[in-house]
Design a protein around this motif. Sequence first.
Motif, PDB file in Angstrom:
ATOM      1  N   CYS A 161      69.364  33.798  42.534  1.00 27.53           N
ATOM      2  CA  CYS A 161      67.910  34.893  42.619  1.00 27.53           C
ATOM      3  C   CYS A 161      67.463  34.637  40.724  1.00 27.53           C
ATOM      4  CB  CYS A 161      68.167  35.886  42.774  1.00 27.53           C
ATOM      5  SG  CYS A 161      69.160  36.456  43.943  1.00 27.53           S
ATOM      6  N   PRO A 162      67.034  33.127  40.172  1.00 22.50           N
ATOM      7  CA  PRO A 162      67.211  33.238  38.849  1.00 22.50           C
ATOM      8  C   PRO A 162      65.336  34.341  38.675  1.00 22.50           C
ATOM      9  CG  PRO A 162      66.821  31.268  39.772  1.00 22.50           C
ATOM     10  CD  PRO A 162      67.425  32.165  40.950  1.00 22.50           C
ATOM     11  N   GLU A 163      64.728  34.600  39.175  1.00 19.17           N
ATOM     12  CA  GLU A 163      63.635  35.834  39.233  1.00 19.17           C
ATOM     13  C   GLU A 163      64.279  36.857  38.828  1.00 19.17           C
ATOM     14  OE1 GLU A 163      63.621  35.666  43.889  1.00 19.17           O
ATOM     15  OE2 GLU A 163      64.622  33.970  42.603  1.00 19.17           O
ATOM     16  N   VAL A 164      64.856  37.395  39.108  1.00 16.75           N
ATOM     17  CA  VAL A 164      65.465  38.954  38.963  1.00 16.75           C
ATOM     18  C   VAL A 164      65.891  38.615  37.276  1.00 16.75           C
ATOM     19  CG1 VAL A 164      66.832  40.479  39.534  1.00 16.75           C
ATOM     20  CG2 VAL A 164      65.743  38.999  41.062  1.00 16.75           C
ATOM     21  N   THR A 165      65.291  39.757  36.318  1.00 16.36           N
ATOM     22  CA  THR A 165      65.711  39.470  35.062  1.00 16.36           C
ATOM     23  C   THR A 165      67.331  40.558  35.160  1.00 16.36           C
ATOM     24  OG1 THR A 165      63.308  39.783  34.638  1.00 16.36           O
ATOM     25  CG2 THR A 165      65.328  40.675  32.884  1.00 16.36           C
ATOM     26  N   VAL A 166      67.963  40.296  34.770  1.00 18.66           N
ATOM     27  CA  VAL A 166      69.205  40.682  34.555  1.00 18.66           C
ATOM     28  C   VAL A 166      69.683  41.325  33.195  1.00 18.66           C
ATOM     29  CG1 VAL A 166      71.772  39.807  34.245  1.00 18.66           C
ATOM     30  CG2 VAL A 166      70.380  38.835  36.414  1.00 18.66           C
ATOM     31  N   GLN A 167      70.434  42.499  33.326  1.00 19.06           N
ATOM     32  CA  GLN A 167      70.358  43.417  31.796  1.00 19.06           C
ATOM     33  C   GLN A 167      71.799  43.803  31.593  1.00 19.06           C
ATOM     34  OE1 GLN A 167      67.467  46.172  30.196  1.00 19.06           O
ATOM     35  NE2 GLN A 167      69.079  47.127  30.424  1.00 19.06           N
ATOM     36  N   PHE A 168      72.332  43.322  30.597  1.00 21.61           N
ATOM     37  CA  PHE A 168      73.612  43.671  30.425  1.00 21.61           C
ATOM     38  C   PHE A 168      73.673  45.625  29.744  1.00 21.61           C
ATOM     39  CE2 PHE A 168      76.608  39.863  29.856  1.00 21.61           C
ATOM     40  CZ  PHE A 168      76.491  39.606  31.562  1.00 21.61           C
ATOM     41  N   ILE A 169      73.925  45.973  30.459  1.00 22.37           N
ATOM     42  CA  ILE A 169      74.248  47.265  29.794  1.00 22.37           C
ATOM     43  C   ILE A 169      75.690  48.128  29.220  1.00 22.37           C
ATOM     44  CG2 ILE A 169      73.805  50.183  29.210  1.00 22.37           C
ATOM     45  CD1 ILE A 169      71.906  49.715  31.649  1.00 22.37           C
ATOM     46  N   ALA A 170      76.158  47.468  27.703  1.00 26.84           N
ATOM     47  CA  ALA A 170      77.324  48.008  27.212  1.00 26.84           C
ATOM     48  C   ALA A 170      76.840  49.584  26.372  1.00 26.84           C
ATOM     49  CB  ALA A 170      77.653  46.614  25.719  1.00 26.84           C
ATOM     50  N   THR A 171      78.205  50.533  26.774  1.00 30.49           N
ATOM     51  CA  THR A 171      79.324  51.313  25.751  1.00 30.49           C
ATOM     52  C   THR A 171      79.544  50.922  24.654  1.00 30.49           C
ATOM     53  OG1 THR A 171      78.372  52.838  28.375  1.00 30.49           O
ATOM     54  CG2 THR A 171      79.890  52.970  25.848  1.00 30.49           C
ATOM     55  N   HIS A 196      71.488  45.905  25.989  1.00 29.81           N
ATOM     56  CA  HIS A 196      70.736  47.048  26.160  1.00 29.81           C
ATOM     57  C   HIS A 196      72.196  47.938  25.300  1.00 29.81           C
ATOM     58  CE1 HIS A 196      68.643  51.091  27.182  1.00 29.81           C
ATOM     59  NE2 HIS A 196      69.712  51.551  26.561  1.00 29.81           N
ATOM     60  N   PHE A 197      72.272  48.486  24.279  1.00 30.68           N
ATOM     61  CA  PHE A 197      73.805  49.120  23.967  1.00 30.68           C
ATOM     62  C   PHE A 197      73.286  50.299  23.859  1.00 30.68           C
ATOM     63  CE2 PHE A 197      72.928  44.501  21.923  1.00 30.68           C
ATOM     64  CZ  PHE A 197      73.973  43.938  22.572  1.00 30.68           C
ATOM     65  N   ARG A 198      74.069  51.253  23.945  1.00 31.95           N
ATOM     66  CA  ARG A 198      74.421  52.499  23.636  1.00 31.95           C
ATOM     67  C   ARG A 198      75.519  53.155  23.559  1.00 31.95           C
ATOM     68  NH1 ARG A 198      73.434  54.260  29.765  1.00 31.95           N
ATOM     69  NH2 ARG A 198      71.200  53.045  30.386  1.00 31.95           N
ATOM     70  N   GLU A 199      75.149  53.466  22.240  1.00 36.00           N
ATOM     71  CA  GLU A 199      76.684  54.398  21.289  1.00 36.00           C
ATOM     72  C   GLU A 199      77.450  55.573  22.223  1.00 36.00           C
ATOM     73  OE1 GLU A 199      77.937  56.307  16.850  1.00 36.00           O
ATOM     74  OE2 GLU A 199      75.543  56.020  17.343  1.00 36.00           O
ATOM     75  N   PHE A 243      68.709  49.684  21.440  1.00 34.53           N
ATOM     76  CA  PHE A 243      69.464  50.320  20.795  1.00 34.53           C
ATOM     77  C   PHE A 243      69.302  51.210  21.510  1.00 34.53           C
ATOM     78  CE2 PHE A 243      69.441  46.138  19.048  1.00 34.53           C
ATOM     79  CZ  PHE A 243      70.886  45.956  18.842  1.00 34.53           C
ATOM     80  N   VAL A 244      70.758  52.079  21.664  1.00 33.40           N
ATOM     81  CA  VAL A 244      70.470  54.433  21.873  1.00 33.40           C
ATOM     82  C   VAL A 244      71.146  54.412  21.374  1.00 33.40           C
ATOM     83  CG1 VAL A 244      70.015  55.671  23.284  1.00 33.40           C
ATOM     84  CG2 VAL A 244      69.024  53.680  23.691  1.00 33.40           C
TER      85      VAL A 244
END
Length: 261
Positions: A161-171, A196-199, A243-244
Motif C-alpha cells: 500500500c504505497p499510497e498510505v502515509t506511514v508514520q513511526f511513533i517513538a516514546t 513522531h517523537f514523544r518524551e 516532537f512532543v
Amino acid sequence: MSINAYLNVKNIDKMLEQPPQAFSWIGFDSVDNCNLHCVYCHNPRTKQMIDLEKFERFIHHHVLTIENFQIGCQMEPSLDKRMVGLLQMIAESPAKPSRQFKVHTNGTLLNRHDARAMVEAGLTHLSISIDTVNEKTFSELRGGAKLERVFRNVKQFCETCPEVTVQFIATVTQANVDEMDLLVHKGVAIGAKRFHFREMFHDPRSPIVDHQKMEKLLLPPGRFQRLKSEIEKNYGDQVGLFFVDSPAIRQYGKEAHRNSR
C-alpha cells in the motif's frame, strides 16, 4: 463548531446520549486490551469489546461530519478480528472522514489483516509505535515484542500500500534516546514518511507501572530538546518530524482519561 472525541467500550452508552455533532477528530478503541506490556504504559485493561450495534448506531446517527478518524489510541486495534470490517462500516457512514483515516498499531499483528481492504475502505495513514531498531532494547521496553516481526510487517504493508502515509511513533526514554537517528534512517528505508517523537512521562500515582524502572528511564533535563535539534538537522528536509515533550503528553493523558469515562 467541530469537536474532538474519544470513543471506547466504557463511554459508548454516554456518547449515544449526545445529539448529532460535527467532529474534527474521533479516536476510537474497539477493544479495551493490548497484546504488549510496555514498561511505560499507564492504561488499565479489560477483555471488553465494542458492541457492533451500538457502534453502528453512533456512526450513522450521531456524527454529522468529521475530518479525522483514528482507530487505535490507548489500546491495540489489531487484536480485534473485526478491524477491517470496522473500517468498512465507517467508510459507509457519515463518519467517513474528509481528511485523515488512520489506524494506530504496535504492528505485531498487522499481517493478520487485509491491507488492500483497509485502503479500499479509505485508509490514508498508518502509524506504528516503534521505539528503537535495537532488538534487545525494543524487547525490554515493549514487553518482549519482536522487532524483526514488526519491521517485516511494516515493510510488507508499505510495499502493498504505497499510497498510505506511514508514520513511526517513538516514546523516547533514557534507554533509547541515542538510537533515534538510526530509527529514522531505517524507517525511511522501508517506506516511513513521518516520525513522531514523544518524551516519556512518569505518573508516580499510577498503580500499573514499575516506578523504579520508570525513574531510570526518564530523560535528564534538556535531553529531549537536544534530540529534537539533532534529528531536525539530519532529517528535517527529508521527512515529516513531530516532537512532543513530557508535559504535553501528561496533559493529553489526563484529557484522554477524562473523556474515556
